[in-house]
Design a protein around this motif. Structure first.
Motif, mmCIF file in Angstrom:
data_model
loop_
_atom_site.group_PDB
_atom_site.id
_atom_site.type_symbol
_atom_site.label_atom_id
_atom_site.label_comp_id
_atom_site.label_asym_id
_atom_site.label_seq_id
_atom_site.Cartn_x
_atom_site.Cartn_y
_atom_site.Cartn_z
ATOM 1 N N VAL A 5 0.847 -1.194 0.000
ATOM 2 C CA VAL A 5 0.000 0.000 0.000
ATOM 3 C C VAL A 5 0.883 1.245 0.000
ATOM 4 O O VAL A 5 1.787 1.367 0.825
ATOM 5 C CB VAL A 5 -0.929 0.021 1.234
ATOM 6 N N LEU A 6 0.636 2.167 -0.938
ATOM 7 C CA LEU A 6 1.361 3.429 -0.980
ATOM 8 C C LEU A 6 0.623 4.442 -0.114
ATOM 9 O O LEU A 6 -0.542 4.754 -0.362
ATOM 10 C CB LEU A 6 1.464 3.938 -2.415
ATOM 11 N N VAL A 7 1.290 4.928 0.928
ATOM 12 C CA VAL A 7 0.668 5.857 1.872
ATOM 13 C C VAL A 7 0.445 7.204 1.200
ATOM 14 O O VAL A 7 1.355 7.791 0.612
ATOM 15 C CB VAL A 7 1.540 6.017 3.127
ATOM 16 N N SER A 8 -0.795 7.707 1.305
ATOM 17 C CA SER A 8 -1.159 8.948 0.617
ATOM 18 C C SER A 8 -1.224 10.160 1.534
ATOM 19 O O SER A 8 -1.253 11.295 1.058
ATOM 20 C CB SER A 8 -2.512 8.778 -0.073
ATOM 21 N N SER A 9 -1.233 9.941 2.868
ATOM 22 C CA SER A 9 -1.301 11.065 3.804
ATOM 23 C C SER A 9 -1.004 10.548 5.211
ATOM 24 O O SER A 9 -0.965 9.336 5.452
ATOM 25 C CB SER A 9 -2.687 11.708 3.785
ATOM 26 N N ALA A 10 -0.823 11.471 6.141
ATOM 27 C CA ALA A 10 -0.579 11.077 7.533
ATOM 28 C C ALA A 10 -1.793 10.358 8.116
ATOM 29 O O ALA A 10 -1.659 9.375 8.854
ATOM 30 C CB ALA A 10 -0.238 12.308 8.371
ATOM 31 N N SER A 11 -2.977 10.842 7.777
ATOM 32 C CA SER A 11 -4.183 10.181 8.290
ATOM 33 C C SER A 11 -4.345 8.797 7.695
ATOM 34 O O SER A 11 -4.821 7.872 8.373
ATOM 35 C CB SER A 11 -5.420 11.040 7.987
ATOM 36 N N GLY A 18 -3.986 1.301 12.555
ATOM 37 C CA GLY A 18 -5.062 0.806 13.405
ATOM 38 C C GLY A 18 -5.841 -0.351 12.828
ATOM 39 O O GLY A 18 -6.685 -0.933 13.517
ATOM 40 N N SER A 19 -5.573 -0.715 11.577
ATOM 41 C CA SER A 19 -6.368 -1.753 10.925
ATOM 42 C C SER A 19 -5.634 -3.071 10.752
ATOM 43 O O SER A 19 -6.179 -4.009 10.178
ATOM 44 C CB SER A 19 -6.842 -1.260 9.550
ATOM 45 N N VAL A 68 4.943 12.242 8.258
ATOM 46 C CA VAL A 68 5.098 10.863 8.771
ATOM 47 C C VAL A 68 6.569 10.571 9.036
ATOM 48 O O VAL A 68 6.932 10.011 10.085
ATOM 49 C CB VAL A 68 4.520 9.852 7.771
ATOM 50 N N ALA A 69 7.441 10.958 8.098
ATOM 51 C CA ALA A 69 8.871 10.694 8.259
ATOM 52 C C ALA A 69 9.437 11.427 9.482
ATOM 53 O O ALA A 69 10.250 10.877 10.237
ATOM 54 C CB ALA A 69 9.620 11.120 6.996
ATOM 55 N N GLN A 70 9.007 12.654 9.697
ATOM 56 C CA GLN A 70 9.491 13.421 10.845
ATOM 57 C C GLN A 70 8.968 12.847 12.164
ATOM 58 O O GLN A 70 9.690 12.830 13.170
ATOM 59 C CB GLN A 70 9.074 14.888 10.693
ATOM 60 N N LYS A 71 7.748 12.400 12.167
ATOM 61 C CA LYS A 71 7.159 11.851 13.388
ATOM 62 C C LYS A 71 7.964 10.667 13.901
ATOM 63 O O LYS A 71 8.124 10.483 15.119
ATOM 64 C CB LYS A 71 5.712 11.436 13.131
ATOM 65 N N TYR A 72 8.510 9.861 12.962
ATOM 66 C CA TYR A 72 9.249 8.658 13.364
ATOM 67 C C TYR A 72 10.757 8.827 13.205
ATOM 68 O O TYR A 72 11.506 7.845 13.198
ATOM 69 C CB TYR A 72 8.733 7.455 12.574
#
Length: 336
Positions: A5-11, A18-19, A68-72
């Motif tokens: 799956v290619l992530v399209s946004s932080a949400s 969560g899934s 996302v990259a900065q968060k982790y």
């Protein structure tokens, strides 16, 4: 077809976290040479190990998804992070195919065995131990077995019954033991099934939903006790006949008059020497909408008088949920 799956946004990333129980994440960039070099390995792992709601592989473009990259705290590329229950449990930095492969396979195997009840009861966590790898594009659908409706004919009552065959745990014979501890202190239950008066077994397997059945994985681990005669050693199944969409188990005499959906003859070299498991490939066109199977072990490989089966796994695709109750016959049992 890729399962990554290619992530399209932080949400979107948070929703994926969560899934699924395990989230394998590839932080990359289009300009990164090592990222491109290891990408085919990552896709191969994704195709082999993805499990719905259990193991999900994703890619995060760090140029597009900087939040996302900065968060982790992703500081080098490529970086692979593995999340379990939404928490980071492992990180691999750099394009190291061996390290990545070993780590992902280990955690995916843990996901298959986490939180499982015994005796094949349906569980969102999966169906536990597998004796062989899964073919690309198919899943272990053993959790769809309706254990309440199982029926096993000609089974020796001194051994496990039909539910034992779908036990989620690794067979005790592969753990160096002769059985598993029971509820009674000091007792051992034999976690496999053996035939009784002769080498034949007849097993009725109803499903909770209609399935597309790709193959069966049968584990048989006969052991020879010291001093035992050849005819006292249980055998592995040799000739198997399968009947689809029966309303109930067949009698042995009845089976002689009914054309099987498929007949299989196993050879000694077909069995995996490490796990004692054989993959029975089915004629997929004949097993597209399966509500039940009858597995008839006609004879065994060897000179013994009994046949032994330790585990049985069903591989394929889940279909629509059926209403529990009387099974309905679906389609022509003998036609294409």
């Amino acid at each position: 077809m890729s399962k990554t799956v290619l992530v399209s946004s932080a949400s979107h990333f948070n929703q994926l976290l969560g899934s699924t129980k395990i989230l394998v994440t590839d932080f990359y960039a289009d300009w990164c040479g090592p990222c491109k070099a290891i990408a085919p390995i990552y896709e191969q792992l994704s195709a082999q190990l993805s499990r719905p709601q259990k193991v999900t592989f994703v890619k995060v473009d760090t140029e597009r998804q900087k939040e996302v990259a900065q968060k982790y705290n992703v500081a080098s590329l490529p970086t692979f992070m593995i999340f379990k229950d939404q928490h980071v449990v492992s990180t691999v930095q750099g394009a190291d195919p061996r390290k990545l492969s070993e780590l992902v396979k280990k955690i995916a195997a843990e996901a298959d065995s986490d939180g499982l009840g015994g005796f094949g009861e349906a569980s969102d966590s999966g169906t536990g131990w597998l004796g062989m790898g899964l073919p690309k594009g198919y899943d272990n659908v053993t959790d769809q077995v309706d254990v309440r409706g199982l029926d096993l004919l000609n089974a020796d009552s001194n051994f496990g019954g039909a539910r034992t065959l779908f036990d989620a745990s690794k067979p005790s014979a592969l753990q160096g033991g002769k059985g598993k501890g029971s509820a009674q202190a000091g007792e051992e239950t034999k976690d496999w099934a053996e035939s009784d008066t002769d080498e034949q077994l007849m097993l009725f397997i109803p499903f909770q939903s209609t399935l597309k059945v790709h193959s069966l994985h049968i584990t048989s681990l006969p052991s020879k006790d010291i001093g035992a005669e050849a005819d006292e050693v249980p055998m592995r199944p040799k000739t198997i006949q399968l009947y689809s969409n029966r309303a109930h188990v067949l009698g042995f005499e009845e089976a002689d008059d009914v054309e099987p959906t498929q007949a299989i003859t196993l050879q000694q070299e077909d069995w995996d020497t490490t796990t004692g498991t054989v993959k029975v490939d089915l004629r997929y066109v004949k097993f597209q909408n399966v509500s039940s199977l009858v597995l008839f072990v006609v004879d065994g490989e060897g000179d013994g008088e009994r046949v032994r089966i330790d585990r049985l796994r069903v591989v394929g695709e889940k279909g629509s949920k059926r209403e529990l109750g009387k099974l309905e016959k679906i389609g022509d049992e003998t036609g294409e």
